[in-house]
Design a protein around this motif. Sequence first.
Motif, PDB file in Angstrom:
ATOM      1  N   ILE A  61       0.843  -1.208   0.000  1.00  0.00           N
ATOM      2  CA  ILE A  61       0.000   0.000   0.000  1.00  0.00           C
ATOM      3  C   ILE A  61       0.874   1.252   0.000  1.00  0.00           C
ATOM      4  CG2 ILE A  61      -1.696   1.332   1.328  1.00  0.00           C
ATOM      5  CD1 ILE A  61      -2.848  -1.341   2.304  1.00  0.00           C
ATOM      6  N   GLY A  62       1.993   1.196   0.759  1.00  0.00           N
ATOM      7  CA  GLY A  62       2.915   2.335   0.809  1.00  0.00           C
ATOM      8  C   GLY A  62       3.469   2.674  -0.570  1.00  0.00           C
ATOM      9  N   LYS A  63       3.867   1.651  -1.327  1.00  0.00           N
ATOM     10  CA  LYS A  63       4.387   1.874  -2.680  1.00  0.00           C
ATOM     11  C   LYS A  63       3.310   2.462  -3.582  1.00  0.00           C
ATOM     12  CE  LYS A  63       7.864  -1.789  -2.345  1.00  0.00           C
ATOM     13  NZ  LYS A  63       8.176  -3.196  -2.702  1.00  0.00           N
ATOM     14  N   TYR A  64       2.094   1.974  -3.435  1.00  0.00           N
ATOM     15  CA  TYR A  64       0.978   2.492  -4.243  1.00  0.00           C
ATOM     16  C   TYR A  64       0.763   3.984  -3.949  1.00  0.00           C
ATOM     17  CZ  TYR A  64      -3.706   2.844  -6.284  1.00  0.00           C
ATOM     18  OH  TYR A  64      -4.797   3.217  -7.057  1.00  0.00           O
ATOM     19  N   LEU A  65       0.814   4.353  -2.661  1.00  0.00           N
ATOM     20  CA  LEU A  65       0.619   5.763  -2.286  1.00  0.00           C
ATOM     21  C   LEU A  65       1.743   6.633  -2.831  1.00  0.00           C
ATOM     22  CD1 LEU A  65      -0.578   5.419   1.446  1.00  0.00           C
ATOM     23  CD2 LEU A  65      -1.972   5.884  -0.566  1.00  0.00           C
ATOM     24  N   MET A  66       2.978   6.116  -2.826  1.00  0.00           N
ATOM     25  CA  MET A  66       4.112   6.882  -3.356  1.00  0.00           C
ATOM     26  C   MET A  66       3.892   7.220  -4.833  1.00  0.00           C
ATOM     27  SD  MET A  66       6.944   7.381  -1.331  1.00  0.00           S
ATOM     28  CE  MET A  66       8.373   7.129  -2.361  1.00  0.00           C
ATOM     29  N   GLU A  67       3.274   6.308  -5.547  1.00  0.00           N
ATOM     30  CA  GLU A  67       3.051   6.492  -6.988  1.00  0.00           C
ATOM     31  C   GLU A  67       1.838   7.377  -7.283  1.00  0.00           C
ATOM     32  OE1 GLU A  67       2.668   2.562  -8.505  1.00  0.00           O
ATOM     33  OE2 GLU A  67       4.744   1.989  -8.019  1.00  0.00           O
ATOM     34  N   GLU A  73       5.968  11.426   0.582  1.00  0.00           N
ATOM     35  CA  GLU A  73       7.386  11.467   0.213  1.00  0.00           C
ATOM     36  C   GLU A  73       8.058  10.113   0.397  1.00  0.00           C
ATOM     37  OE1 GLU A  73      10.643  13.918   2.401  1.00  0.00           O
ATOM     38  OE2 GLU A  73       9.883  15.157   0.737  1.00  0.00           O
ATOM     39  N   ARG A  74       7.752   9.444   1.491  1.00  0.00           N
ATOM     40  CA  ARG A  74       8.293   8.109   1.764  1.00  0.00           C
ATOM     41  C   ARG A  74       7.435   7.460   2.843  1.00  0.00           C
ATOM     42  NH1 ARG A  74      11.692  11.895   3.771  1.00  0.00           N
ATOM     43  NH2 ARG A  74      12.214  11.822   6.003  1.00  0.00           N
ATOM     44  N   PHE A  75       7.765   6.219   3.166  1.00  0.00           N
ATOM     45  CA  PHE A  75       6.986   5.505   4.184  1.00  0.00           C
ATOM     46  C   PHE A  75       7.867   4.455   4.847  1.00  0.00           C
ATOM     47  CE2 PHE A  75       6.650   2.865   0.447  1.00  0.00           C
ATOM     48  CZ  PHE A  75       6.723   1.555   0.946  1.00  0.00           C
ATOM     49  N   ASN A  76       7.384   3.966   5.980  1.00  0.00           N
ATOM     50  CA  ASN A  76       8.015   2.812   6.619  1.00  0.00           C
ATOM     51  C   ASN A  76       6.914   1.998   7.281  1.00  0.00           C
ATOM     52  OD1 ASN A  76       7.980   3.486   9.761  1.00  0.00           O
ATOM     53  ND2 ASN A  76       8.561   5.383   8.663  1.00  0.00           N
ATOM     54  N   VAL A  77       7.148   0.718   7.442  1.00  0.00           N
ATOM     55  CA  VAL A  77       6.147  -0.156   8.052  1.00  0.00           C
ATOM     56  C   VAL A  77       6.735  -0.773   9.315  1.00  0.00           C
ATOM     57  CG1 VAL A  77       4.642  -2.162   7.753  1.00  0.00           C
ATOM     58  CG2 VAL A  77       5.121  -0.664   5.800  1.00  0.00           C
ATOM     59  N   GLY A  80       2.140  -3.851  11.988  1.00  0.00           N
ATOM     60  CA  GLY A  80       0.966  -3.594  11.157  1.00  0.00           C
ATOM     61  C   GLY A  80       0.643  -2.126  11.009  1.00  0.00           C
ATOM     62  N   PHE A  81       1.652  -1.262  11.119  1.00  0.00           N
ATOM     63  CA  PHE A  81       1.434   0.183  11.042  1.00  0.00           C
ATOM     64  C   PHE A  81       2.219   0.761   9.866  1.00  0.00           C
ATOM     65  CE2 PHE A  81       0.823  -1.103  15.430  1.00  0.00           C
ATOM     66  CZ  PHE A  81      -0.393  -0.507  15.750  1.00  0.00           C
ATOM     67  N   LEU A  82       1.494   1.363   8.928  1.00  0.00           N
ATOM     68  CA  LEU A  82       2.102   2.015   7.774  1.00  0.00           C
ATOM     69  C   LEU A  82       2.293   3.491   8.104  1.00  0.00           C
ATOM     70  CD1 LEU A  82       2.928   2.424   4.817  1.00  0.00           C
ATOM     71  CD2 LEU A  82       0.496   2.420   4.205  1.00  0.00           C
ATOM     72  N   ASN A  83       3.536   3.877   8.375  1.00  0.00           N
ATOM     73  CA  ASN A  83       3.857   5.261   8.745  1.00  0.00           C
ATOM     74  C   ASN A  83       4.195   6.060   7.491  1.00  0.00           C
ATOM     75  OD1 ASN A  83       3.625   4.562  11.521  1.00  0.00           O
ATOM     76  ND2 ASN A  83       5.704   3.746  11.472  1.00  0.00           N
ATOM     77  N   ILE A  84       3.410   7.102   7.227  1.00  0.00           N
ATOM     78  CA  ILE A  84       3.533   7.877   5.993  1.00  0.00           C
ATOM     79  C   ILE A  84       4.216   9.208   6.298  1.00  0.00           C
ATOM     80  CG2 ILE A  84       2.233   8.993   4.141  1.00  0.00           C
ATOM     81  CD1 ILE A  84      -0.058   6.932   4.882  1.00  0.00           C
ATOM     82  N   VAL A  85       5.280   9.510   5.543  1.00  0.00           N
ATOM     83  CA  VAL A  85       5.994  10.776   5.678  1.00  0.00           C
ATOM     84  C   VAL A  85       5.525  11.715   4.568  1.00  0.00           C
ATOM     85  CG1 VAL A  85       8.246  11.922   5.714  1.00  0.00           C
ATOM     86  CG2 VAL A  85       8.003   9.615   6.670  1.00  0.00           C
ATOM     87  N   LEU A  86       5.024  12.884   4.949  1.00  0.00           N
ATOM     88  CA  LEU A  86       4.530  13.852   3.972  1.00  0.00           C
ATOM     89  C   LEU A  86       5.639  14.824   3.573  1.00  0.00           C
ATOM     90  CD1 LEU A  86       1.085  14.604   5.664  1.00  0.00           C
ATOM     91  CD2 LEU A  86       1.562  12.998   3.807  1.00  0.00           C
ATOM     92  N   SER A  87       5.524  15.358   2.390  1.00  0.00           N
ATOM     93  CA  SER A  87       6.564  16.231   1.845  1.00  0.00           C
ATOM     94  C   SER A  87       6.573  17.601   2.519  1.00  0.00           C
ATOM     95  CB  SER A  87       6.354  16.406   0.341  1.00  0.00           C
ATOM     96  OG  SER A  87       5.132  17.105   0.117  1.00  0.00           O
TER      97      SER A  87
END
Length: 598
Positions: A61-67, A73-77, A80-87
């Motif tokens: 899901i993280g890769k899909y959001l990046m695209e 901007e990037r993410f880490n998992v 079971g938590f997808l941490n999303i870094v915003l630009s």
Amino acid sequence: MSLQYTLETQIKAAVKELYDANLENVELQPTRKDFEGDITAVVFPMLRVVKGNPVQIGEAIGKYLMENVSEVERFNVVQGFLNIVLSDSYYLDFFNSIEDFSSFGKVTQGKEALMVEYSSPNTNKPLHLGHVRNVLLGYSVSEIEKAAGKKVYKTQIINDRGIHICKSMLAWERFGNGETPDSTNLKGDKLVGNYYVKFDQEYKKQIAALLEEGKTEEEAKVQAPIIKDAQEMLRKWEAGDEDTVALWNKMNGWVYKGFEETYKSIGVDFDFYYYESDTYLLGKDIIEEGLKKDVFFMKDDGSVWCDLTDDGLDEKLVLRNDGTAVYMTQDLGTAVQRVKDHPDVGGMIYTVGNEQDYHFRVLFLILKKLGYTWAENLYHLSYGMVDLPSGKMKSREGTVVDADDLIDQMTETARKISEELGKIDEFSEEEKEELYKMIGLGALKYYILKVDPKKRILFNPEESVDFQGNTGPFIQYTYARIQSILRKADNAKVSAVEPSTALSASSIEMHPKEKELIKILQQYPETIQLAAENYSPALIANYTYDLVKEFNSFYQNVPILATQNEIEKVFRVKLSGAIAEVIKSAFALLGIQVPERM
């Protein structure tokens, strides 16, 4: 369209495309401080419709959001938590979009009004510490509701009749020797309060004398001559006796004037006043209406009741068998009268201590049974009592903490601590006095309002005026510090750099502390709405403290005026100014002023 909505939509799209599954809800939450990220999508609930390893699902899901989401901007998992870094550009775009941080987060007022009742004192004594919590809560909730888009009427009902009022009147008549507020140089409410205490002292003496004569305690309480005289005075008042009514008008006038001085000193106000002497006969026609609708029933003795046993309550008396009203009758009538007076009122908030919880459950339920649609929007802002280290207060015994004395004490405490810190030598005496009161009142208000209304408070004046920690003065000091930065920046003509250039993502690399500050700024509108929904100034108070804590961390770690990068300097000055505006705005919702210098 909000970023949260975009993320929810794109995560659902990712699950559909990657796993051919339909996700009903997406759980998003702020990323925990100990992990990198701004927003976290919780993967575990998705396992109901997507089978697999939560870490692998999060990665996909993280890769899909990046695209598909430019702000990601990037993410880490982590598990079971997808941490999303915003630009950075996302945060800078938000910051650029706010034209005026002084009005940021506030919503345009709607047409439907809300009435907030608070204070509602008795006219037999001055306002005390318990009243202070009441008026601070009521006033702050009124301001928060206005900021959230409601039209608000601030009101109180003054309890200016009854046996307790007659006690003060009788004691003054008997022991006062004609003294007045002018002749004693006392505020009127204090003078009248002294005679309420005097009545109690005389009453106790007479009870003791009757006990010595062999009467039981119950007999002595009923037979004491002074209480019989007070009851006779009440009967005369209700019968319209000219001399009694004249005395009542005179002494209540003293008290009203005293109350107004205290309200002005505390910094609260009202739009409308109701008086129990006008409202105590209201409600009898509602009882007649309720009898016809079978909401009420009459017992054999002629008294009228409401049977609430099916609702888990009990039978409630609404009219005595002699036709006289009880408090419930009066409160029913007053509520209906208020809507008649202000037809746009769609709900009411009653700021009253938690000892009246049951009364308001009954009142609201009866109004609903009577068919008033606005009764669905009634709320009892129930709050806990305020205690002092010395113990519980008692009005009759004169052991309450007078509101005026408390304000003076807070001002004096602020003076003592400010002088010890020695930072105001260049202030004039008038400026110092104004600052001491601002700090003292700010300390008092913040200490009380930062606590959830339902909780009991142990109020410690010295602790509340601490310039460190979660206190009003700490926040006021931070605001004054920012004003000093802004004055220095103005003198150095920092703002001469073109703003659009200064805040461009291509020309500035944001410090993590700057990003964190903007993230907290973003939360302000939502915090106002949450505080309005929960009738809780504590949410505003603690939000402001979090913002100030983060600013001070930024101030300690990031050079503002010392940086050599001019664009960076302008951005940091503008960010500091925005923080100051939100502090001022939030504190105004709490009824607290902020000093330009400190």
